[in-house]
Scaffold this active site. Structure first.
Site, PDB file in Angstrom:
ATOM      1  N   ASP A  11      -1.087   1.775   4.365  1.00  0.00           N
ATOM      2  CA  ASP A  11      -0.316   0.543   4.311  1.00  0.00           C
ATOM      3  C   ASP A  11       1.148   0.956   4.151  1.00  0.00           C
ATOM      4  O   ASP A  11       1.470   2.133   3.947  1.00  0.00           O
ATOM      5  CB  ASP A  11      -0.796  -0.344   3.160  1.00  0.00           C
ATOM      6  CG  ASP A  11      -0.536  -1.826   3.411  1.00  0.00           C
ATOM      7  OD1 ASP A  11       0.295  -2.140   4.289  1.00  0.00           O
ATOM      8  OD2 ASP A  11      -1.145  -2.671   2.723  1.00  0.00           O
ATOM      9  N   HIS A  18       2.551  -5.692  -2.530  1.00  0.00           N
ATOM     10  CA  HIS A  18       3.905  -5.629  -1.999  1.00  0.00           C
ATOM     11  C   HIS A  18       4.922  -5.489  -3.133  1.00  0.00           C
ATOM     12  O   HIS A  18       5.971  -4.857  -2.964  1.00  0.00           O
ATOM     13  CB  HIS A  18       4.238  -6.889  -1.191  1.00  0.00           C
ATOM     14  CG  HIS A  18       3.483  -7.005   0.090  1.00  0.00           C
ATOM     15  ND1 HIS A  18       2.211  -7.538   0.164  1.00  0.00           N
ATOM     16  CD2 HIS A  18       3.818  -6.650   1.358  1.00  0.00           C
ATOM     17  CE1 HIS A  18       1.804  -7.513   1.420  1.00  0.00           C
ATOM     18  NE2 HIS A  18       2.751  -6.980   2.159  1.00  0.00           N
TER      19      HIS A  18
END
Length: 352
Positions: free
Chosen positions: A253, A184
């Site tokens: 993702d 992330h």
């Protein structure tokens, strides 16, 4: 209402109801789905109204997904069964394999039924990462450090999801558990050989032929390919589709994550994902980037069959759902209202 084939982009929305601007974005032919977050949830009635608004935007209706794994990654909580982190099932598996597998299936039924009744099609689950004790972002989201246990427990969870009418998405291919960095906020690099990864991380993917979706990791495995797995034809075409024979839908993702930044701007990231073999890309928490992508991305072909396999079978009523009620009754013999083990040292043995 005009029929518009689903597109290859999954977006998020800001709040509890759709704005006019969001309706217009979701009607764009490149959009194929919506992912919901905790900020979108106020109550069961409200989320049901929101999913109905999303499905009314166009036909066929957009796929609606959520990350609803259990433990710290369970987006909706009030009015939902609190599910444990999947590690708890791995812990039980060490002492009572049959109990753990039964609980995994029951959790699959509960998870799916409680989402389907509200109009959500899909949860991005199960997590198939191997816990090497390195990744804090994975941690107790992983079933186990044993790939064989992961395959068994995830298979039982998938059986439960399927019984309730929901597909599944295994993640994060080929594996996020060996690296410390969180994709992330960083670009993780896993220096292991393909042989080492095959012997551990790929075991669940080799054994779970019932996977309907897979999400690759924003992790670089330089011994295999210089690109992150989600931007790598080697990983997605040669290994996942070729060697492993996977024919389901590949989701990227979230392209707004730092782990995707190596591909460039948002349009470059999307094109890199599609070129590698992704069927649908996610853009979350970045409304300006999402708009830029819709305005700048060219036509992308979609495999409608793969998409439709992930459309949930609507559950009309939990009270009258015998499979759900039975699964919930068994689940509550082992886990309390907070999703914690009632008897951590000696969970009850399954007798049914």
């Amino acid at each position: 209402m005009k029929q518009i084939a689903l597109g290859p982009i999954m977006l998020d929305v800001a709040g509890h109801q759709l704005s006019d601007e969001e309706r217009a974005m979701l009607a764009h032919p490149l959009v194929g789905g919506v992912i919901l977050f905790s900020r979108n949830f106020e109550s069961r009635q409200q989320i049901t109204e929101l999913t109905a608004q999303i499905k009314a935007v166009r036909q066929p209706s957009l796929l609606i997904a959520v990350d609803h794994e259990g433990g710290r990654v369970q987006r909706f909580r009030d009015g939902f069964t609190r599910l444990p982190p999947m590690r708890r099932l791995g812990d039980i598996w060490l002492r009572d394999r049959n109990l753990a597998l039964g609980l995994a299936e029951d959790i699959g039924v509960i998870l799916a039924a409680e989402l389907l009744v509200l109009g959500v099609d899909l949860s991005f689950t199960p997590v198939l990462d191997v816990d090497f004790g390195e990744s804090s972002v994975i941690g107790d989201r992983a079933f186990s450090a044993d790939p064989a246990a992961i395959a068994e427990l995830a298979g039982a969870l998938i059986t439960g999801l399927t019984r309730a009418g929901m597909g599944n998405v295994g993640k994060h291919f080929p594996g996020h558990g060996f690296v410390q960095a969180d994709s992330h906020v960083a670009v993780p690099v896993d220096g292991r050989t393909l042989e080492a990864i095959t012997a551990t991380d790929l075991v669940p993917y080799e054994r779970l032929h019932e996977l309907t979706g897979i999400m690759p990791a924003h992790v670089i495995y330089p011994a295999v390919d210089p690109n992150p797995a989600g931007f790598s034809r080697k990983w997605l075409q040669d290994i996942l589709r070729g060697r492993l024979g996977f024919d389901g839908l590949i989701f990227s993702d979230d392209l707004s994550m730092e782990g995707a930044s190596v591909a460039g701007g948002i349009i470059d990231r999307a094109n890199a994902a599609f070129d590698a073999g992704c069927d649908m890309v996610l853009v979350c928490n970045a409304p300006e980037a999402a708009l830029n992508l819709l305005q700048g991305l060219g036509p992308v072909a979609m495999n409608a069959g793969r998409t439709e396999r992930l459309r949930g079978r609507r559950c009309a009523d939990l009270a009258g759902n015998a499979a759900y009620q039975t699964a919930l009754q068994r689940y509550r013999q082992t886990f309390d209202a907070e999703g914690s083990l009632i008897a951590p040292e000696a969970p009850p043995r399954r007798t049914d």
